[in-house]
Design a protein around this motif. Structure first.
Motif, PDB file in Angstrom:
ATOM      1  N   SER A  49       0.859  -1.186   0.000  1.00 21.16           N
ATOM      2  CA  SER A  49       0.000   0.000   0.000  1.00 21.16           C
ATOM      3  C   SER A  49       0.893   1.233   0.000  1.00 21.16           C
ATOM      4  CB  SER A  49      -0.912   0.013   1.221  1.00 21.16           C
ATOM      5  OG  SER A  49      -0.189   0.456   2.348  1.00 21.16           O
ATOM      6  N   PRO A  50       0.334   2.386  -0.263  1.00 22.53           N
ATOM      7  CA  PRO A  50       1.136   3.609  -0.281  1.00 22.53           C
ATOM      8  C   PRO A  50       1.320   4.214   1.107  1.00 22.53           C
ATOM      9  CG  PRO A  50      -1.093   4.103  -0.947  1.00 22.53           C
ATOM     10  CD  PRO A  50      -1.030   2.610  -0.723  1.00 22.53           C
ATOM     11  N   SER A  51       1.491   3.401   2.121  1.00 21.04           N
ATOM     12  CA  SER A  51       1.623   3.902   3.488  1.00 21.04           C
ATOM     13  C   SER A  51       2.878   4.758   3.620  1.00 21.04           C
ATOM     14  CB  SER A  51       1.698   2.726   4.466  1.00 21.04           C
ATOM     15  OG  SER A  51       2.031   3.183   5.751  1.00 21.04           O
ATOM     16  N   PRO A  52       2.751   5.975   4.157  1.00 22.46           N
ATOM     17  CA  PRO A  52       3.918   6.834   4.294  1.00 22.46           C
ATOM     18  C   PRO A  52       4.917   6.322   5.324  1.00 22.46           C
ATOM     19  CG  PRO A  52       2.016   7.850   5.323  1.00 22.46           C
ATOM     20  CD  PRO A  52       1.528   6.622   4.629  1.00 22.46           C
ATOM     21  N   THR A  53       4.499   5.404   6.202  1.00 23.84           N
ATOM     22  CA  THR A  53       5.424   4.876   7.208  1.00 23.84           C
ATOM     23  C   THR A  53       6.275   3.740   6.639  1.00 23.84           C
ATOM     24  OG1 THR A  53       3.907   3.177   8.032  1.00 23.84           O
ATOM     25  CG2 THR A  53       3.754   5.378   9.033  1.00 23.84           C
ATOM     26  N   GLY A  54       5.925   3.236   5.461  1.00 23.57           N
ATOM     27  CA  GLY A  54       6.637   2.093   4.895  1.00 23.57           C
ATOM     28  C   GLY A  54       6.083   0.771   5.381  1.00 23.57           C
ATOM     29  N   TRP A  55       5.221   0.808   6.367  1.00 25.99           N
ATOM     30  CA  TRP A  55       4.591  -0.387   6.911  1.00 25.99           C
ATOM     31  C   TRP A  55       3.173  -0.508   6.375  1.00 25.99           C
ATOM     32  CZ3 TRP A  55       6.064  -4.297  10.166  1.00 25.99           C
ATOM     33  CH2 TRP A  55       7.349  -4.196  10.697  1.00 25.99           C
ATOM     34  N   ASP A  56       2.678  -1.723   6.345  1.00 26.58           N
ATOM     35  CA  ASP A  56       1.288  -1.950   6.004  1.00 26.58           C
ATOM     36  C   ASP A  56       0.743  -3.006   6.963  1.00 26.58           C
ATOM     37  OD1 ASP A  56      -1.146  -1.817   4.825  1.00 26.58           O
ATOM     38  OD2 ASP A  56      -0.566  -2.732   2.942  1.00 26.58           O
ATOM     39  N   VAL A  57      -0.554  -3.060   7.084  1.00 27.00           N
ATOM     40  CA  VAL A  57      -1.191  -4.019   7.977  1.00 27.00           C
ATOM     41  C   VAL A  57      -0.806  -5.437   7.600  1.00 27.00           C
ATOM     42  CG1 VAL A  57      -3.406  -4.904   8.814  1.00 27.00           C
ATOM     43  CG2 VAL A  57      -3.098  -2.458   8.456  1.00 27.00           C
ATOM     44  N   VAL A  58      -0.668  -5.719   6.312  1.00 21.97           N
ATOM     45  CA  VAL A  58      -0.319  -7.077   5.880  1.00 21.97           C
ATOM     46  C   VAL A  58       1.061  -7.486   6.403  1.00 21.97           C
ATOM     47  CG1 VAL A  58       0.678  -6.454   3.627  1.00 21.97           C
ATOM     48  CG2 VAL A  58      -0.420  -8.672   3.924  1.00 21.97           C
ATOM     49  N   ASP A  59       1.996  -6.549   6.554  1.00 20.59           N
ATOM     50  CA  ASP A  59       3.307  -6.873   7.128  1.00 20.59           C
ATOM     51  C   ASP A  59       3.170  -7.313   8.582  1.00 20.59           C
ATOM     52  OD1 ASP A  59       4.603  -6.154   4.739  1.00 20.59           O
ATOM     53  OD2 ASP A  59       4.701  -4.052   5.362  1.00 20.59           O
ATOM     54  N   VAL A  60       2.342  -6.603   9.330  1.00 21.10           N
ATOM     55  CA  VAL A  60       2.111  -6.939  10.737  1.00 21.10           C
ATOM     56  C   VAL A  60       1.406  -8.293  10.836  1.00 21.10           C
ATOM     57  CG1 VAL A  60       0.995  -6.179  12.872  1.00 21.10           C
ATOM     58  CG2 VAL A  60       2.017  -4.486  11.331  1.00 21.10           C
ATOM     59  N   GLU A  61       0.414  -8.503   9.998  1.00 21.64           N
ATOM     60  CA  GLU A  61      -0.307  -9.778  10.013  1.00 21.64           C
ATOM     61  C   GLU A  61       0.597 -10.941   9.628  1.00 21.64           C
ATOM     62  OE1 GLU A  61      -4.781  -8.176   8.870  1.00 21.64           O
ATOM     63  OE2 GLU A  61      -3.453  -8.864   7.285  1.00 21.64           O
ATOM     64  N   ASN A  62       1.500 -10.741   8.678  1.00 19.63           N
ATOM     65  CA  ASN A  62       2.416 -11.814   8.276  1.00 19.63           C
ATOM     66  C   ASN A  62       3.343 -12.209   9.414  1.00 19.63           C
ATOM     67  OD1 ASN A  62       1.361 -12.136   5.736  1.00 19.63           O
ATOM     68  ND2 ASN A  62       2.897 -10.861   4.725  1.00 19.63           N
ATOM     69  N   MET A  63       3.802 -11.242  10.180  1.00 18.74           N
ATOM     70  CA  MET A  63       4.648 -11.580  11.332  1.00 18.74           C
ATOM     71  C   MET A  63       3.850 -12.369  12.359  1.00 18.74           C
ATOM     72  SD  MET A  63       7.530  -8.806  12.057  1.00 18.74           S
ATOM     73  CE  MET A  63       8.214 -10.002  13.144  1.00 18.74           C
ATOM     74  N   LEU A  64       2.629 -11.928  12.619  1.00 17.48           N
ATOM     75  CA  LEU A  64       1.767 -12.627  13.568  1.00 17.48           C
ATOM     76  C   LEU A  64       1.505 -14.054  13.100  1.00 17.48           C
ATOM     77  CD1 LEU A  64      -0.085 -12.117  16.128  1.00 17.48           C
ATOM     78  CD2 LEU A  64      -1.910 -11.816  14.473  1.00 17.48           C
ATOM     79  N   ARG A  65       1.211 -14.200  11.835  1.00 24.07           N
ATOM     80  CA  ARG A  65       0.907 -15.506  11.255  1.00 24.07           C
ATOM     81  C   ARG A  65       2.132 -16.430  11.208  1.00 24.07           C
ATOM     82  NH1 ARG A  65      -2.503 -14.092   7.403  1.00 24.07           N
ATOM     83  NH2 ARG A  65      -0.896 -12.888   6.393  1.00 24.07           N
ATOM     84  N   SER A  66       3.323 -15.862  11.203  1.00 21.48           N
ATOM     85  CA  SER A  66       4.547 -16.663  11.102  1.00 21.48           C
ATOM     86  C   SER A  66       4.867 -17.432  12.372  1.00 21.48           C
ATOM     87  CB  SER A  66       5.737 -15.766  10.750  1.00 21.48           C
ATOM     88  OG  SER A  66       5.552 -15.217   9.468  1.00 21.48           O
ATOM     89  N   VAL A  67       4.261 -17.043  13.468  1.00 25.39           N
ATOM     90  CA  VAL A  67       4.448 -17.770  14.729  1.00 25.39           C
ATOM     91  C   VAL A  67       3.302 -18.766  14.841  1.00 25.39           C
ATOM     92  CG1 VAL A  67       4.455 -17.546  17.241  1.00 25.39           C
ATOM     93  CG2 VAL A  67       5.642 -15.859  15.831  1.00 25.39           C
ATOM     94  N   GLY A  68       3.636 -20.018  15.137  1.00 28.57           N
ATOM     95  CA  GLY A  68       2.626 -21.074  15.201  1.00 28.57           C
ATOM     96  C   GLY A  68       1.490 -20.752  16.153  1.00 28.57           C
ATOM     97  N   LYS A  69       0.311 -21.229  15.819  1.00 30.61           N
ATOM     98  CA  LYS A  69      -0.880 -20.946  16.625  1.00 30.61           C
ATOM     99  C   LYS A  69      -0.714 -21.427  18.064  1.00 30.61           C
ATOM    100  CE  LYS A  69      -5.842 -21.514  16.795  1.00 30.61           C
ATOM    101  NZ  LYS A  69      -7.019 -22.144  16.219  1.00 30.61           N
ATOM    102  N   GLN A  70      -0.005 -22.528  18.248  1.00 30.05           N
ATOM    103  CA  GLN A  70       0.173 -23.062  19.595  1.00 30.05           C
ATOM    104  C   GLN A  70       0.956 -22.100  20.484  1.00 30.05           C
ATOM    105  OE1 GLN A  70       1.539 -24.207  16.820  1.00 30.05           O
ATOM    106  NE2 GLN A  70       3.476 -25.258  17.131  1.00 30.05           N
TER     107      GLN A  70
END
Length: 168
Positions: free
Chosen positions: A28-49
């Protein structure tokens, strides 16, 4: 978090078995360089357990600048409201606490279950007591120095996700 395992406890970024993530390019064109999908991908990268429990040991780790960049993600280019709300001083994102370690670079972020990290004291604790010196004598004080050696490492690498190429 950044320890090399030789002169300091082994940090999450240098441990084997952790999940390395990368930002999604042009999400996305976020001025911070971050997007929600980046945060979600990090969260998703850790196993649910590891992330399913609501323990405060499951948390984000970065420097203060990166935290405010993530909290600064806008709803859209025309809407200045923030995706994660306007409670910046609570240091939480996606209902998880955020710890700050300002020795990290702006490009480094970690997420994981810190209860899966072990820190222990090694042998060789040394204690010295001194009342020598003009300042200590005039203040009727003593100086107590305690030196100890510590070690640590992640027990389960998959309980942690790291990013070293975040928007900086």
């Amino acid at each position: 978090v950044l320890g090399d395992g030789t002169t300091e406890p082994l940090g999450i970024f240098n441990a084997s078995g952790t999940t390395a993530t990368t930002p999604v390019p042009n999400a996305s064109p976020s001025p911070t360089g971050w997007d929600v999908v980046d945060v979600e991908n990090m969260l998703r990268s850790v196993g649910k357990q590891y992330r399913a429990n609501q323990s405060p040991s499951v948390r984000w780790i970065s420097n203060d600048t990166t935290y405010f960049r993530v909290r600064g993600i806008r709803l859209s280019t025309s809407d200045e409201r923030r995706v994660f709300g306007l409670t910046h001083e609570d240091y939480r994102v996606l209902n998880r606490p955020w710890s700050v370690q300002n020795t990290m670079t702006n490009a480094q972020v970690a997420f994981g279950d810190l209860s899966k990290y072990r820190l222990w004291r090694r042998l060789g604790m040394e204690m010295r007591v001194s009342d020598q010196g003009q300042t200590l004598m005039l203040e009727n004080s003593i100086l107590v120095i305690l030196r100890s050696r510590w070690a640590g490492r992640p027990l389960i690498g998959e309980a942690f996700a790291t990013m070293t190429t975040a928007a900086s």
